[in-house]
Design a protein around this motif. Structure first.
Motif, PDB file in Angstrom:
ATOM      1  N   GLY A 120     -35.885  19.036 -20.668  1.00 31.25           N
ATOM      2  CA  GLY A 120     -36.206  17.821 -20.077  1.00 31.25           C
ATOM      3  C   GLY A 120     -37.550  17.597 -19.340  1.00 31.25           C
ATOM      4  O   GLY A 120     -38.115  16.808 -19.681  1.00 31.25           O
ATOM      5  N   SER A 122     -33.444  11.402 -19.247  1.00 29.83           N
ATOM      6  CA  SER A 122     -31.856  11.506 -19.598  1.00 29.83           C
ATOM      7  C   SER A 122     -31.534  13.047 -19.782  1.00 29.83           C
ATOM      8  O   SER A 122     -30.582  13.335 -19.307  1.00 29.83           O
ATOM      9  N   VAL A 123     -32.197  13.759 -20.505  1.00 29.93           N
ATOM     10  CA  VAL A 123     -31.997  15.222 -20.566  1.00 29.93           C
ATOM     11  C   VAL A 123     -31.955  15.898 -19.089  1.00 29.93           C
ATOM     12  O   VAL A 123     -31.061  16.501 -19.041  1.00 29.93           O
ATOM     13  N   SER A 124     -32.975  15.627 -18.518  1.00 31.33           N
ATOM     14  CA  SER A 124     -33.329  16.132 -17.228  1.00 31.33           C
ATOM     15  C   SER A 124     -32.098  15.656 -16.311  1.00 31.33           C
ATOM     16  O   SER A 124     -31.556  16.737 -15.507  1.00 31.33           O
ATOM     17  N   GLY A 153     -38.185  12.343 -14.412  1.00 31.79           N
ATOM     18  CA  GLY A 153     -37.565  13.376 -15.403  1.00 31.79           C
ATOM     19  C   GLY A 153     -38.537  14.693 -15.112  1.00 31.79           C
ATOM     20  O   GLY A 153     -37.442  15.899 -15.013  1.00 31.79           O
ATOM     21  N   VAL A 203     -31.295  23.354 -20.123  1.00 31.82           N
ATOM     22  CA  VAL A 203     -31.526  22.106 -20.471  1.00 31.82           C
ATOM     23  C   VAL A 203     -32.464  21.400 -19.545  1.00 31.82           C
ATOM     24  O   VAL A 203     -33.342  20.480 -19.699  1.00 31.82           O
ATOM     25  N   GLY A 204     -32.774  22.028 -18.434  1.00 33.96           N
ATOM     26  CA  GLY A 204     -33.924  21.447 -17.629  1.00 33.96           C
ATOM     27  C   GLY A 204     -35.111  21.601 -18.141  1.00 33.96           C
ATOM     28  O   GLY A 204     -35.899  20.907 -17.913  1.00 33.96           O
ATOM     29  N   GLY A 224     -35.984  17.969 -13.653  1.00 33.05           N
ATOM     30  CA  GLY A 224     -36.116  19.061 -14.576  1.00 33.05           C
ATOM     31  C   GLY A 224     -36.369  20.311 -13.932  1.00 33.05           C
ATOM     32  O   GLY A 224     -35.737  21.176 -13.923  1.00 33.05           O
ATOM     33  N   SER A 260     -40.271  15.062 -20.966  1.00 32.37           N
ATOM     34  CA  SER A 260     -40.961  14.293 -19.890  1.00 32.37           C
ATOM     35  C   SER A 260     -42.341  14.409 -19.930  1.00 32.37           C
ATOM     36  O   SER A 260     -42.965  13.209 -19.749  1.00 32.37           O
ATOM     37  N   SER A 292     -29.041  17.739 -17.121  1.00 28.92           N
ATOM     38  CA  SER A 292     -29.122  19.089 -16.739  1.00 28.92           C
ATOM     39  C   SER A 292     -28.784  19.421 -15.362  1.00 28.92           C
ATOM     40  O   SER A 292     -28.442  20.518 -14.997  1.00 28.92           O
ATOM     41  N   GLY A 338     -36.647  12.274 -21.985  1.00 28.28           N
ATOM     42  CA  GLY A 338     -36.821  13.280 -21.189  1.00 28.28           C
ATOM     43  C   GLY A 338     -35.917  13.199 -19.783  1.00 28.28           C
ATOM     44  O   GLY A 338     -35.647  14.070 -19.126  1.00 28.28           O
TER      45      GLY A 338
END
Length: 124
Positions: free
Chosen positions: A76, A58-60, A101, A72-73, A105, A80, A63, A56
């Motif tokens: 995330g 990492s994806v945030s 995260g 993408v946010g 996000g 998270s 984003s 979470g």
């Protein structure tokens, strides 16, 4: 004495080698031996970091670079939140990673919302 070095009776560890010293109990005729050292300390259990919290975060973080209208946010944030719930449920580490995260996000989604709003007003 582990290394053969002569040490005082009141020392719990050898200053040369660090070995725990055996000391007799101080209650008169009873000569039962007690070992003072690392074995008397409570065991600390290491917990692993929750994988969803790491994903979470990492994806945030990604984003911030790849916003895609805030999608993408949002992903995330969802990952998270799942990681945060899982951390609390399974008593794992990584709660702070999940919270960071979520914050990143939300900032990414807010940034995307502002950019979309400004673009619709033809300011940008």
């Amino acid at each position: 004495m582990n290394c053969g070095k002569k040490i005082n009776d009141d020392v719990m560890f050898c200053p040369e080698c660090g070995a725990a010293q055996e000391r007799p109990e101080q209650s008169g005729a009873n000569t039962e031996k007690h070992v003072y050292g690392l074995g008397n300390q409570p065991e600390v259990k290491k917990t692993s970091y929750n994988t969803m919290s790491i994903v979470g975060l990492s994806v945030s973080g990604a984003s911030l670079v790849i916003n895609l209208y805030g999608l993408v946010g949002v992903l995330g944030i969802i990952l998270s939140i799942i990681g945060l719930i899982s951390c609390k449920k399974n008593n794992e580490s990584g709660q702070i990673l999940a919270i960071i995260g979520i914050v990143i996000g939300v900032l990414s989604v807010a940034f995307a919302f502002i950019i979309i709003s400004l673009a619709s007003l033809s300011i940008i």
